[in-house]
Design an enzyme around this catalytic site. Structure first.
Site, PDB file in Angstrom:
ATOM      1  CG  LEU A   1       9.643 -17.105  -3.231  1.00  0.00           C
ATOM      2  CD1 LEU A   1       9.520 -17.135  -1.924  1.00  0.00           C
ATOM      3  CD2 LEU A   1      10.234 -15.854  -3.733  1.00  0.00           C
TER       4      LEU A   1
ATOM      5  CG  ASP B   1      -2.112   1.101   1.051  1.00  0.00           C
ATOM      6  OD1 ASP B   1      -2.360   1.482   0.102  1.00  0.00           O
ATOM      7  OD2 ASP B   1      -2.678   1.064   2.010  1.00  0.00           O
TER       8      ASP B   1
ATOM      9  CG  HIS C   1       0.258   1.890  -9.476  1.00  0.00           C
ATOM     10  ND1 HIS C   1      -0.125   1.331  -8.073  1.00  0.00           N
ATOM     11  CD2 HIS C   1      -0.861   2.252  -9.781  1.00  0.00           C
ATOM     12  CE1 HIS C   1      -1.205   1.863  -7.755  1.00  0.00           C
ATOM     13  NE2 HIS C   1      -1.679   2.568  -8.661  1.00  0.00           N
TER      14      HIS C   1
HETATM   15  C1  FPP Z   1      -1.882   0.037  -3.493  1.00  0.00           C
HETATM   16  O1  FPP Z   1      -1.167   1.391  -3.415  1.00  0.00           O
HETATM   17  C2  FPP Z   1      -1.197  -0.646  -4.537  1.00  0.00           C
HETATM   18  C3  FPP Z   1      -2.029  -1.082  -5.613  1.00  0.00           C
HETATM   19  C4  FPP Z   1      -3.662  -1.135  -5.458  1.00  0.00           C
HETATM   20  C5  FPP Z   1      -1.483  -1.779  -6.698  1.00  0.00           C
HETATM   21  C6  FPP Z   1      -0.121  -2.589  -6.362  1.00  0.00           C
HETATM   22  C7  FPP Z   1       0.839  -2.864  -7.739  1.00  0.00           C
HETATM   23  C8  FPP Z   1       2.039  -2.659  -7.825  1.00  0.00           C
HETATM   24  C9  FPP Z   1       3.139  -2.634  -6.562  1.00  0.00           C
HETATM   25  C10 FPP Z   1       2.722  -2.457  -9.179  1.00  0.00           C
HETATM   26  C11 FPP Z   1       2.400  -3.488 -10.124  1.00  0.00           C
HETATM   27  C12 FPP Z   1       2.968  -4.772 -10.111  1.00  0.00           C
HETATM   28  C13 FPP Z   1       2.427  -6.022 -10.257  1.00  0.00           C
HETATM   29  C14 FPP Z   1       3.193  -7.116 -10.363  1.00  0.00           C
HETATM   30  C15 FPP Z   1       1.041  -6.071 -10.570  1.00  0.00           C
HETATM   31  P1  FPP Z   1      -2.600   2.639  -3.402  1.00  0.00           P
HETATM   32  O2  FPP Z   1      -2.375   2.951  -4.861  1.00  0.00           O
HETATM   33  O3  FPP Z   1      -3.747   2.209  -2.787  1.00  0.00           O
HETATM   34  O4  FPP Z   1      -2.001   3.820  -2.596  1.00  0.00           O
HETATM   35  P2  FPP Z   1      -2.509   4.780  -2.051  1.00  0.00           P
HETATM   36  O5  FPP Z   1      -3.153   4.279  -0.839  1.00  0.00           O
HETATM   37  O6  FPP Z   1      -1.258   5.790  -1.409  1.00  0.00           O
HETATM   38  O7  FPP Z   1      -3.415   5.838  -2.818  1.00  0.00           O
END
Ligand code: FPP
Length: 241
Positions: free
Chosen positions: A132, A21, A38
């Site tokens: 893994l 997150d 992201h």
């Molecule tokens: C949450 O942060 C993150 C996500 C919903 C997406 C996770 C995706 C990645 C780490 C990159 C993509 C890589 C792959 C392998 C799919 P948020 O956007 O909710 O952050 P915020 O709470 O600060 O808005």
């Protein structure tokens, strides 16, 4: 990199699950679009996968896209899947070389075509690997998973494959996406939020939780080690004394 001396080799968790997150906030702080967050998150993830292999985890499970994430702006949703495609294109050879087995948790058949094709290729390529296991939760929701398991169970019952007495926790768990995977010992959530957000609801019944204020793109293997060290100081009682 080796197992650091701050960690006890005997009690390295078998399964670590992470809620990645804070990508959006990381980007906002830099006046960048959310997708840039992201992208930075994907780079952080690469390092965490490598570190997890070195530390000797059996399972690393990451929450990449939830059943609720479709509600985000189309541009962001498209961006996340594009990053997933890039990640697999760039990393598949390396994952395979490191004996990592890729696995998906969730209704991933519903993902955009190109992402689905790449994912299936990564599953196929790494199928026989024994290192893994890297579980990517995609179009994953804990409630949906439990409901689906209940439906599968009901089907087995109505077809006479099992009796009511045979409906055990083990049987139920074998209908989850995580069939055959041990429950997470440790669940980590970054960015200071203290919620489970529909993640591994059944599986995390006895997991230890570590929350950190670090935003996901800033999360490093050192932070993973810190979380594991914290886990190693906990006394797990599973309801006993
Ligand atoms: C949450 O942060 C993150 C996500 C919903 C997406 C996770 C995706 C990645 C780490 C990159 C993509 C890589 C792959 C392998 C799919 P948020 O956007 O909710 O952050 P915020 O709470 O600060 O808005």
């Amino acid at each position: 990199m080796d197992i650091p001396r701050t960690l006890d080799k005997q009690t390295i968790p078998k399964h670590v699950a992470i809620v990645m997150d804070g990508n959006g906030r990381w980007a906002k702080k830099r006046n960048l679009p959310r997708v840039a967050g992201h992208n930075a998150g994907m780079i952080a993830l690469k390092e965490i996968v490598k570190a997890s292999s070195v530390l000797g985890l059996k399972h690393l499970t990451v929450y990449a896209f939830s059943t609720e994430n479709w509600k985000r702006p189309e541009e962001e949703v498209k961006g996340i899947f594009k990053l997933l495609i890039i990640y697999i294109e760039k990393e598949l050879a390396e994952l395979h070389k490191n004996n990592v087995k890729v696995n998906i948790l969730g209704d991933y058949q519903q993902l955009p075509k190109e992402a689905l094709t790449k994912l299936e290729k990564s599953l196929e390529t790494t199928r026989d690997n024994t290192g893994l296991q890297f579980n990517i939760a995609l179009n994953y929701g804990g409630r949906r998973e439990i409901l689906r398991a209940a439906q599968l169970l009901a089907k087995d019952f109505s077809e006479g494959k099992i009796s009511e007495e045979q409906m055990t926790e083990e049987y139920f768990a074998s209908k989850l996406y995580t069939k055959g995977i041990p429950d997470p010992d440790l669940v980590i959530r970054t960015s200071g939020e203290m919620r489970l957000s529909n993640y591994l609801l059944w599986q995390s019944a006895y997991s230890e939780f570590v929350y950190t204020n670090v935003l996901w793109p800033d999360f490093t293997p050192k932070d993973l080690e810190t979380a594991i060290a914290s886990f190693q100081h906990r006394k797990r009682r599973y309801g006993g004394v």
